[in-house]
Design a protein around this motif. Structure first.
Motif, PDB file in Angstrom:
ATOM      1  N   ARG A 105       0.823  -1.334  -0.032  1.00  0.00           N
ATOM      2  CA  ARG A 105      -0.133   0.107   0.134  1.00  0.00           C
ATOM      3  C   ARG A 105       0.908   1.274   0.021  1.00  0.00           C
ATOM      4  O   ARG A 105       2.228   1.261  -0.109  1.00  0.00           O
ATOM      5  CB  ARG A 105      -0.864   0.018   1.293  1.00  0.00           C
ATOM      6  CG  ARG A 105      -0.212  -0.018   2.451  1.00  0.00           C
ATOM      7  CD  ARG A 105      -1.207   0.336   3.695  1.00  0.00           C
ATOM      8  NE  ARG A 105      -1.090   2.053   3.628  1.00  0.00           N
ATOM      9  CZ  ARG A 105      -1.880   2.583   4.554  1.00  0.00           C
ATOM     10  NH1 ARG A 105      -2.519   2.003   5.579  1.00  0.00           N
ATOM     11  NH2 ARG A 105      -1.740   3.931   4.465  1.00  0.00           N
ATOM     12  N   SER A 106       0.370   2.370  -0.170  1.00  0.00           N
ATOM     13  CA  SER A 106       0.939   3.458  -0.144  1.00  0.00           C
ATOM     14  C   SER A 106       0.737   4.390   1.050  1.00  0.00           C
ATOM     15  O   SER A 106      -0.380   4.050   1.815  1.00  0.00           O
ATOM     16  CB  SER A 106       0.585   4.332  -1.335  1.00  0.00           C
ATOM     17  OG  SER A 106      -0.807   4.856  -1.410  1.00  0.00           O
ATOM     18  N   TRP A 131      12.508   5.672   1.484  1.00  0.00           N
ATOM     19  CA  TRP A 131      11.475   4.928   1.267  1.00  0.00           C
ATOM     20  C   TRP A 131      11.914   3.456   0.376  1.00  0.00           C
ATOM     21  O   TRP A 131      11.404   2.341   0.582  1.00  0.00           O
ATOM     22  CB  TRP A 131      10.288   5.402   0.383  1.00  0.00           C
ATOM     23  CG  TRP A 131       9.379   6.268   1.074  1.00  0.00           C
ATOM     24  CD1 TRP A 131       9.362   7.448   1.177  1.00  0.00           C
ATOM     25  CD2 TRP A 131       8.456   5.902   2.066  1.00  0.00           C
ATOM     26  NE1 TRP A 131       8.550   8.067   1.860  1.00  0.00           N
ATOM     27  CE2 TRP A 131       7.774   7.167   2.535  1.00  0.00           C
ATOM     28  CE3 TRP A 131       8.106   4.551   2.676  1.00  0.00           C
ATOM     29  CZ2 TRP A 131       6.801   6.952   3.718  1.00  0.00           C
ATOM     30  CZ3 TRP A 131       6.782   4.805   3.433  1.00  0.00           C
ATOM     31  CH2 TRP A 131       6.315   5.740   3.899  1.00  0.00           C
ATOM     32  N   GLN A 175       4.759   9.630   1.631  1.00  0.00           N
ATOM     33  CA  GLN A 175       5.623   9.279   0.722  1.00  0.00           C
ATOM     34  C   GLN A 175       5.670  10.407  -0.483  1.00  0.00           C
ATOM     35  O   GLN A 175       6.829  10.624  -1.187  1.00  0.00           O
ATOM     36  CB  GLN A 175       5.142   8.172  -0.345  1.00  0.00           C
ATOM     37  CG  GLN A 175       5.353   6.657   0.558  1.00  0.00           C
ATOM     38  CD  GLN A 175       4.482   5.630  -0.271  1.00  0.00           C
ATOM     39  OE1 GLN A 175       3.395   5.053   0.000  1.00  0.00           O
ATOM     40  NE2 GLN A 175       5.448   5.056  -1.212  1.00  0.00           N
TER      41      GLN A 175
END
Length: 381
Positions: free
Chosen positions: A221-222, A236, A226
């Motif tokens: 997932r994000s 990341w 980010q």
């Protein structure tokens, strides 16, 4: 700026579990409080926290904390915080709030004052009179508790329970974070049999598979941070590479989920496929009375119906009797049951070895733990 104080928020009753996760990730100065765990971190640690914390609700960045009993105090002390170190000129910064047992009880007023104070602070830094807020989102929260104001920025976006695999779920889904907590409160190891006889949408078996193969829960997932300038793409990338390196994809697991409703079984299969774990978990339509296993020292972890709806009470009480009669035929297996029914032990026919208060959403529940004979004698449960 590469030193931050983070707050991992937690459901009541599992703060110590979240703190253990935080410490296992190598973070320092860990402090536990009601509903939260505070610790020190680098920018890369923000990425690692979001990727790895299985039982926390979300990860917040602490901006400041101070006493405020008047709106003037709230404004001036908020304005004095280093907002320009955190928010770029184009930042989108909505403000949410809550107030408990504080003189400043009007949440909308507090939100408006905090927003105005941040704008005034940024005006001085960027020398502009208007912020279009077209960039990355930095959701700010003003939380007042007993006149202490805490200002944070959410680094997660969607809550950490949203792993990305459960697009469909049953009517009353168990949060992924609570499912993970239920498993982690046992001493189950990946090479031991694991069964959820009320699998619903498959959350407990799927979380068990992720734990069994040491897959980072946030890997698919994000996160809102980010897009932040505070974290580099390298932060990341390295955090994701670490998660990939630590995964144990070659581990064989013995995980099963069963449910009396064939639609729930289909739902579980679909969610397991979405998580990429369908080959590791067996799902089967079956009523609890038909449970039978030959292995020794397995684990049953489940969240059966609570019987809180009108007309369900008698059926659920009989279900608990069936569970007791069935599971007690396997004395070497450890059984863990989450329910809000305070008479569960009476219907089950046995006193729990141990029980623990947990919250399933807003429902106060007990986590009943029945340690198996063989695992108990060897110090496992």
């Amino acid at each position: 700026m590469n030193h931050f104080t983070l707050i991992a928020t937690a459901a009541m009753g599992i703060e110590a579990l979240v703190a253990k996760e935080v410490k296992n990730l190598g973070f320092e100065n860990v402090k536990v409080d009601n509903g939260k765990v505070m610790y020190e971190s680098s920018s890369k640690g923000i990425a690692r926290s979001n990727l790895w914390l299985r039982t926390a609700d979300r990860v917040k960045l602490l901006v400041g904390e101070f006493k405020a009993t008047t709106y003037d105090e709230l404004f001036e002390q908020t304005k004095a915080l280093p907002w320009s170190d955190l928010l770029p000129r184009d930042a989108k910064f909505p403000v949410i709030g809550k107030s408990i047992k504080s003189k400043l009880y009007s949440v909308p007023d507090c939100q408006a004052i905090v927003k105005k104070a941040i704008v005034e602070s940024l005006k001085e830094k960027y020398n502009v009179s208007w912020f279009e807020e077209t960039g990355a989102t930095y959701r700010i929260e003003i939380a007042l508790h007993k006149d202490i104001a805490t200002l944070t920025i959410d680094t997660s976006g969607d809550g950490l329970h949203k792993r990305g695999y459960r697009y469909l779920h049953n009517v009353a889904p168990l949060k992924e974070t609570l499912a993970a907590a239920m498993i982690m409160l046992t001493n189950w190891q990946y090479d031991q049999p694991f069964v959820d006889p009320f699998c619903g949408s498959g959350t407990i078996p799927i979380e068990a598979a992720m734990i069994g193969q040491n897959i980072a829960p946030g890997f698919n997932r994000s996160f809102v941070s980010q897009k932040w300038h505070l974290l580099s793409s390298k932060d990341w990338r390295e955090a994701a590479e670490e998660a990939e390196d630590l995964a144990k994809y070659d581990r064989n697991l013995q995980i099963m989920g069963t449910d009396i409703d064939h639609k729930m079984v289909e739902l579980s299969v679909n969610n397991a496929e979405e998580a990429g774990l369908s080959e590791l978990i067996t799902f089967k339509q079956m009523q609890v009375k038909d449970f039978h296993r030959k292995e020794v020292g397995g684990y049953i972890v489940c969240n059966p119906p609570y019987g809180e709806r009108i007309g369900e009470k008698i059926q659920v009480e009989q279900l608990y009797r069936d569970m007791g009669e069935t599971f007690q035929q396997f004395p070497t297996w450890s059984v863990y049951v989450l329910t809000s029914n305070e008479k569960f032990e009476t219907f089950y026919g046995k006193r729990a070895t141990k029980k623990r208060k947990l919250y399933n959403g807003r429902i106060k529940t007990d986590y009943y733990q029945f340690f198996g004979e063989r695992t108990k004698s060897f110090g496992k449960h």
